[in-house]
Design an enzyme around this catalytic site. Sequence first.
Site, PDB file in Angstrom:
ATOM      1  N   TYR A 145       0.931  -1.023  -0.129  1.00 22.27           N
ATOM      2  CA  TYR A 145       0.117   0.014   0.124  1.00 22.27           C
ATOM      3  C   TYR A 145       1.171   1.208   0.068  1.00 22.27           C
ATOM      4  CZ  TYR A 145      -3.474   3.485   1.865  1.00 22.27           C
ATOM      5  OH  TYR A 145      -4.099   4.551   1.718  1.00 22.27           O
ATOM      6  N   ASP A 240       9.283   2.556  -0.222  1.00 19.61           N
ATOM      7  CA  ASP A 240       8.158   3.511   0.654  1.00 19.61           C
ATOM      8  C   ASP A 240       8.330   2.996   1.932  1.00 19.61           C
ATOM      9  OD1 ASP A 240       6.067   4.126   2.087  1.00 19.61           O
ATOM     10  OD2 ASP A 240       4.379   3.828   0.415  1.00 19.61           O
ATOM     11  N   LYS A 268       4.272   8.849   8.851  1.00 27.08           N
ATOM     12  CA  LYS A 268       4.039   8.156  10.206  1.00 27.08           C
ATOM     13  C   LYS A 268       5.144   8.580  11.445  1.00 27.08           C
ATOM     14  CE  LYS A 268       0.827   4.642   8.566  1.00 27.08           C
ATOM     15  NZ  LYS A 268       0.930   4.043   7.259  1.00 27.08           N
TER      16      LYS A 268
HETATM   17  C1  LIG Z   1       0.272   4.648   5.984  1.00 31.98           C
HETATM   18  C2  LIG Z   1       0.972   4.216   4.465  1.00 31.98           C
HETATM   19  C3  LIG Z   1       0.864   5.213   3.268  1.00 31.98           C
HETATM   20  C4  LIG Z   1      -0.107   6.487   3.503  1.00 31.98           C
HETATM   21  O1  LIG Z   1       0.360   7.411   4.442  1.00 31.98           O
HETATM   22  P1  LIG Z   1      -0.973   8.271   5.002  1.00 31.98           P
HETATM   23  O2  LIG Z   1      -0.329   9.186   5.780  1.00 31.98           O
HETATM   24  O3  LIG Z   1      -1.933   7.574   5.752  1.00 31.98           O
HETATM   25  O4  LIG Z   1      -1.513   9.096   3.726  1.00 31.98           O
HETATM   26  C5  LIG Z   1       1.673   5.070   2.244  1.00 31.98           C
HETATM   27  N1  LIG Z   1       2.560   4.114   2.371  1.00 31.98           N
HETATM   28  C6  LIG Z   1       2.631   3.149   3.381  1.00 31.98           C
HETATM   29  C7  LIG Z   1       3.787   2.247   3.335  1.00 31.98           C
HETATM   30  C8  LIG Z   1       1.958   3.188   4.527  1.00 31.98           C
HETATM   31  O5  LIG Z   1       2.156   2.396   5.479  1.00 31.98           O
END
Ligand SMILES: *Cc1c(COP(=O)(O)O)cnc(C)c1O
Length: 433
Positions: A145, A240, A268
Site C-alpha cells: 500500500y 516506500d 507516520k
Molecule cells: C500509511 C502508509 C501510507 C500512506 O500514508 P498516509 O499518511 O496515511 O497518507 C503510504 N505508504 C505506506 C507504506 C503506509 O504504511
Amino acid sequence: MISRDKSASLFETANQYFPGGVNSPVRAFRSVGGTPLFIEKGDGPYIWDADGNKFIDFCCSWGPLILGHNNPKVRKNIIGAVENGTSFGAPTVWENKLAETIISNHRYLEKIRFVSSGTEAAMSAIRLARGVTGRSKIIKFEGCYHGHVDALLVKAGSGLATLGTSTSAGVPEAYARETIVLPLNDRAAVEQAIEDYKDDIACVAIEPIPANNGLLIQDIEFLRFLREITKREGIILLFDEVISGFRVGFEGAAGLYDIQPDVLAFGKIIGGGMPVGAYASSAEIMAHVAPEGDVYQAGTLSGNPVAMAAGTAQLEACLEEGFYEELERKTKLLIDTILTHTKAKGYQFNMFHRGSVFWLAFSDKIAIRKSSEIDPDSMKYFTVLHKELLDRGVYIGPSGYEVGFVSAAHSDEDILASAEAFKAALDVAFSAE
Ligand SMILES: *Cc1c(COP(=O)(O)O)cnc(C)c1O
C-alpha cells in the site's frame, strides 16, 4: 461486560456527518463487527475511550507513535512551537532542524522535501521518478500500500483488502493502465515485466518490509535483485518507508538491509504524531524538484513548524543509544510469550515481526511473503480475537490484515499483561472450532 454506550452513541452522531461514520475507512470496525471506540485520551502505552475504559494500545495511531502517547518531549516541542503561532507559509528554523536530524543520521539521504502525509510523499515520489526518467509506467506489488494515490490504488492492501475490493471506483482506467501490479518476492515476474515494458518504466515502488497486508517479509535477495535490475535499466527504485522508516532502525529498511534505493518516501513516525510526510534522495535527483527543477510539487502547510517540532523531538529520542534494540527485545518478549502458549496448544497460529512491527497470522506457515499466501477464511479467528482482546483491555487495529506496533512506552509489565490477554483471547478464538 464493560460499557461502550458513549462510544456507540458518538458513532451514531458521526454517521450523520461522515461516510461510514469515519474519516478513514479501516477505523469503522467493518471487518471485525461492532462499532469503533471513540478515544478520549492517551498516555504512554495506554488509551482511554469515551466510556472511561483503559486499554494497552498496540495500534499506536497505526505506527506514528513510536514513543507512545503524549510523550513529554514531543509535547514540550509542540507547545513551544504553538506559542509562536501555527503556520506562516514561509520557512522556519524547525524545517532545518528536522531535516538535519534526518539527513545527518541517514547514510543514503542528501536532500529532502517535507509534505503533509504518506500519500502525498508516495505520490510526489512517483512524479519525481517520472520527471527524472521521462517515462510513465510504474511497477508496484500486490499487497503493498502506498496511500490512496490514483495510480497506486490498483489492487492495494489493508483497508481495501479488508473491504473486499481490489481497486477503487473513480480511478480512470488510463491511470491504472500505467501501473503494472506484480506478486511480491517473484523475480521472474519482475524480469518479464521489465522485458515487456523496458523503456516505459519510470519506477519500481515497493514497501521493502510490506506491512499493510499482513507482514510480508521479503527475501533480502529479492530486494537486492530489484536494486540491480533497476540500476541496470535506468529505473528509479522507490522504497516506500512510510511504516518501516525510523521503525526498524533509524535508517529504516534501507539501512537494515544495506540497500540504497534511489528515492525514499516517509510518513507516520517522521511527524511525531502530527501530519507529516517526506520524500528524499540524492542531491542530484532532488534537484529535479521545483523550484530547482521542473517537477512541480507544493504545499500550503508543508514543513509546518508545529509538526516539524514534534517530529524533531521524536526522532531525537529514536537516536538514543540502544533505542531500537530495546524495542525489539520487548516485541520478542510479547511474541515468545504468546507463541510458547499457542504451540503447546497446537493452534494454527504464528507471529511475524521486524523490529517492533508485528503481525498475527492464523496459519502455521513459517514464512508468508505474498498476499496470496494469506487465507481470507482465517480472518474469522481474528474477529473473535479482536473482540476478546478489547474485553481484556488490549487495543489492536480492527483488521487482521493490519500489523501491530510496540512503543518505547510499553513496559515489560505491560507486555506481559498483554501477552496473558492474547493467550486467553486466542483460547476463545480457537475453542469455537
Ligand atoms: C500509511 C502508509 C501510507 C500512506 O500514508 P498516509 O499518511 O496515511 O497518507 C503510504 N505508504 C505506506 C507504506 C503506509 O504504511
